[in-house]
Design an enzyme around this catalytic site. Structure first.
Site, PDB file in Angstrom:
ATOM      1  N   SER A  88       0.903  -1.017   0.335  1.00 15.16           N
ATOM      2  CA  SER A  88      -0.122   0.217  -0.146  1.00 15.16           C
ATOM      3  C   SER A  88       1.043   1.367   0.327  1.00 15.16           C
ATOM      4  CB  SER A  88      -0.762  -0.149   1.045  1.00 15.16           C
ATOM      5  OG  SER A  88       0.507   0.064   2.321  1.00 15.16           O
ATOM      6  N   LYS A  89       0.209   1.942  -0.359  1.00 18.81           N
ATOM      7  CA  LYS A  89       0.941   3.519  -0.294  1.00 18.81           C
ATOM      8  C   LYS A  89       1.735   3.991   0.900  1.00 18.81           C
ATOM      9  CE  LYS A  89       0.055   8.615  -0.966  1.00 18.81           C
ATOM     10  NZ  LYS A  89      -0.086   9.312  -0.114  1.00 18.81           N
ATOM     11  N   ARG A  90       0.911   3.876   2.150  1.00 15.96           N
ATOM     12  CA  ARG A  90       1.311   3.538   3.341  1.00 15.96           C
ATOM     13  C   ARG A  90       2.752   3.220   3.999  1.00 15.96           C
ATOM     14  NH1 ARG A  90      -2.573   2.616   8.578  1.00 15.96           N
ATOM     15  NH2 ARG A  90      -0.885   2.232   9.123  1.00 15.96           N
TER      16      ARG A  90
END
Ligand code: GLU
Length: 506
Positions: A271-273
């Site tokens: 994920s982006k996180r």
């Protein structure tokens, strides 16, 4: 009572159209929805489409799937086009846009309705909600289950006609009962789906826009797509697509459902996180406040090369590929089934290999923003400097750090090295370094002088070099010392030697 509208055409694809398709030119399409920026997984999908098309001398098509107007994000389409341009994955035709093809989809929906392979539904949201609550997990919208729903199977023709005239309907495709829908995925092999587990999917929404399933199949056929390459999250849509191909009597294309790109460690999709926590982006180029791989200092060639290796195993140990070499070497049979972990260290290493292929001039051009202002003082020498530090660049943005030794004296010294070198002979070394730097401008002459002086003073040449490097760069890392001296000049070199002398003996 369940009433079934008449069916007039055969359900299944004809052999003749199979033969026709086999003779066709390879054509693969990247079909993103402009609901936001491209994730790195999308970039890999675009790349694999490109490779499959080009490997077989075919065409790479871009199709913007923008029929879900509620989810369309402003600027996303332009972003996708700009990203592909930066990556060098140039589509062979002007991009198609589904929102401009509405009439084509409506004709196909009509055809399905005429043939009894799709039907009008009139349930309100409230009615659907109630049916779901009442039937719980059993509830799947089907034409052949009496859940008290409101559609052309369950209400009178008069009532249906009047609701259709008012435009208050959606259209669903018929999913037959008790069928095993079989399909081959080129990566996963033969797959089968039990039709009883599926629902009659909506193909035309209440805003009279087609859904993804219908538009996607109609377009893939219309655009003569031979290979559908997409992420594995679309596998569950496949049985609906296969049914639609059958209803239209079209031969389906080949399907490749690519495995997910996984987190570097742990479970699940990257994920982006996760990426941001490890200090790397997930978008190819900047999107709003988030930087992309381009801004991080990646070359498009480096990113493309790494992504090709992610989920595809090549036969040799070869790591560095240009896009052309990837096209030539790509073998779709070697795409892996299981998810591939994103490894930023490997990506950075591959990027490093591609930077080594760039001339200093090219690097300067690529870093225009950075180099034009801050480094203009080096004038013509800038190319020489870049040539010296190039082998130390993993990312283009590393230039800032690596060029520092040419810009200013060390603000600090590596304390461990400083302690180790703080010996009586260090001051002797620094003295004779000053002498030689002051008496010649040529690196090779200075080197020879230092070599001789070290021997005369019974000091190892290695020790001398380390001391001089600490004085000039503040640590034991950095580019070729003598070339560096030539570039920064005698005066600056002596200034730095004096600074270390004072630090050691205030
Ligand atoms: N529009 C879909 C997406 O956003 C395309 C899936 C496909 O390639 O069929 O990914």
């Amino acid at each position: 009572m369940i009433r079934r509208p008449p069916r007039s055409t055969p359900l299944y694809s004809s052999a003749a159209s199979d033969v026709y398709k086999r003779q066709m030119k390879e054509r693969a399409r990247f079909a993103p929805s402009p609901t936001g920026p491209l994730h790195i997984g999308g970039v890999r999908t675009a790349l694999f489409n490109y490779l499959i098309a080009k490997k077989n001398g075919g065409e790479f098509i871009l199709r913007i799937e923008d029929t879900d107007t509620d989810r369309t994000v402003e600027g996303a389409e332009e972003y996708i086009i700009e990203s592909l341009k930066w990556l060098g994955l140039t589509p062979d035709k002007k991009p198609y846009k589904q929102s401009e093809r509405k009439e084509i989809y409506l004709k196909h929906v009509d055809l399905l309705v005429e043939n009894g392979q799709a039907y009008h539904c009139f349930d309100t949201m409230e009615e659907l909600k109630r049916a779901k609550e009442k039937h719980g997990n059993d509830f799947k919208y089907r034409h052949d289950k009496n859940f008290g729903l409101k559609n052309t199977f369950t209400i009178s023709k008069e009532e249906a006609d009047s609701l259709i005239a008012k435009g208050e309907f959606v259209i669903r495709m018929v999913v037959p009962s008790n069928e095993t829908i079989k399909v081959k995925d080129e990566i996963r092999g033969n797959l089968s789906f039990n039709s009883n587990e599926l629902e009659d999917k909506i193909i035309l929404k209440s805003d009279k826009m087609p859904t993804y399933h219908l538009a996607n199949v109609v377009d893939d056929n219309d655009m003569k797509i031979t290979s559908v390459v997409r992420g594995e999250e679309w596998l569950s849509s496949l049985p609906f697509h296969i049914l639609l191909y059958k209803y239209f009597s079209w031969a389906p294309p080949k399907f490749f459902h690519l495995p997910l790109i996984l987190k570097t460690e742990g479970q699940g999709k990257l994920s982006k996180r996760d990426a941001e926590q490890q200090g790397f982006p997930v978008f190819p180029i900047a999107w709003k406040d988030s930087i992309g791989f381009r801004e991080q200092g990646f070359l498009p060639e480096g990113l493309i090369n790494y992504l090709a290796l992610l989920g595809w195993s090549n036969e040799s140990d070869k790591e560095k590929y240009t896009l052309k070499e990837l096209v030539a070497g790509f073998d779709s049979n070697r795409i892996q089934k299981s998810g591939a972990r994103f490894d930023i260290k490997k990506a950075t290493w591959i990027n490093h290999l591609h930077i080594q292929d760039c001339s200093p001039k090219k690097i300067i051009e690529l870093c225009e923003g950075q180099t034009a202002t801050a480094f203009s003082r080096f004038g013509k020498k800038l190319e020489e400097i870049i040539d010296l530090i190039k082998e130390r660049l993993n990312l283009l943005s590393d230039i800032q750090k690596e060029i520092g030794v040419f810009m200013h004296e060390p603000s600090d010294y590596d304390q461990k090295v400083l302690q180790k070198l703080n010996q009586p002979e260090t001051l002797i070394i620094l003295n004779f370094c000053k002498l030689h730097v002051g008496s010649s401008e040529e690196g090779s002459v200075i080197k020879e002088g230092l070599f001789n002086s070290s021997a005369e003073n019974k000091i190892s040449f290695g020790q001398t070099m380390k001391t001089l490097r600490l004085a000039l760069a503040g640590s034991l890392k950095g580019p070729d010392l003598f070339k560096m001296i030539e570039i920064i000049g005698a005066e600056e070199t002596i200034k730095r030697i004096n600074k270390l002398t004072k630090t050691l003996k205030p």
